[in-house]
Design an enzyme around this catalytic site. Sequence first.
Site, short mmCIF file in Angstrom:
data_model
loop_
_atom_site.label_atom_id
_atom_site.label_comp_id
_atom_site.label_asym_id
_atom_site.label_seq_id
_atom_site.Cartn_x
_atom_site.Cartn_y
_atom_site.Cartn_z
N TYR A 93 6.93 -9.96 -4.75
CA TYR A 93 6.04 -9.25 -3.82
C TYR A 93 5.94 -7.76 -4.16
O TYR A 93 4.84 -7.23 -4.37
CB TYR A 93 6.54 -9.43 -2.38
CG TYR A 93 5.54 -8.94 -1.37
CD1 TYR A 93 4.44 -9.72 -1.02
CD2 TYR A 93 5.68 -7.69 -0.77
CE1 TYR A 93 3.50 -9.27 -0.10
CE2 TYR A 93 4.75 -7.24 0.15
CZ TYR A 93 3.67 -8.03 0.48
OH TYR A 93 2.74 -7.56 1.39
N SER A 117 0.98 -2.18 -0.67
CA SER A 117 2.00 -2.20 0.38
C SER A 117 2.96 -1.05 0.18
O SER A 117 3.13 -0.54 -0.95
CB SER A 117 2.78 -3.52 0.32
OG SER A 117 3.89 -3.50 1.18
#
Length: 268
Positions: A156, A142
Amino acid sequence: MPPIRPLSLITGASAGIGAAFARALAARGHDLVLTARRVERLETLADELRRKHNATVTVLPNDLADPAAPQQLCDALAQRGLHVDWLINNAGYGVPGTFESNSWTAHADFIQVLMTAPTELAWRLLPAMREHGYGRIINVASLAAHVPGSVGHTLYSASKAYLVKFSQSLALENRHLGVNVCALCPGFTWSEFHDVTGSRDMMNKLPGLMWQTAEEVVHQGIDAVEYGKVVYVTGRVNRIIKTLVKLMPDRLSLWLSARQSRRFRKLE
């Protein structure tokens, strides 16, 4: 040389980027192994790809939060005599809230799915790729891996940064053997991810130029791994953000992250 019909294993294939990978690779002549928890969605997708692309599609439902799942998945492949040429480590999700507001079980499951499972699947499937002299591994990371951590969704960014560094080392160790490894780093992508985390209303405040479709992300990711790119951030806007954050003093980038977290993260 790649096989005439490569076999691709896609985790988290029931929706979003995973389903888009399945459609794109089937269109390129791949046979597929699809895995996720939602059996009905996998079967529906498999039927679509068989009809549309005449692909051989094997559905192996699994929950990667189970520590035994990666080995069970690879055992099922071996029992069917299936050799994986492309591994798409896509399965993932977010855990809303701050670190202490979630149970350890929630964090442990997240680490298992986002970090341990993709690492183990690569470890188990890589030897055959090396032996055959051909393989592709895409670890879906990401843009979050390249910016400061946030308030909320505590693990995350950390998990995605791990995938980037893991992919870099794996690529250096294996590219001379015909195995390309790429950490694919999309930014905001239209999928049900934000619906599941309960942050859709907040995400809708972002300007449209911040978003990409899953199909755009997948198209760029396939090209990136084929060209031997080790880390690839999708979308011009996301690449600009990565560069700006890299040039900023840490204190400023952390301040901006804290400010944006309150606007776009669900903290409870």
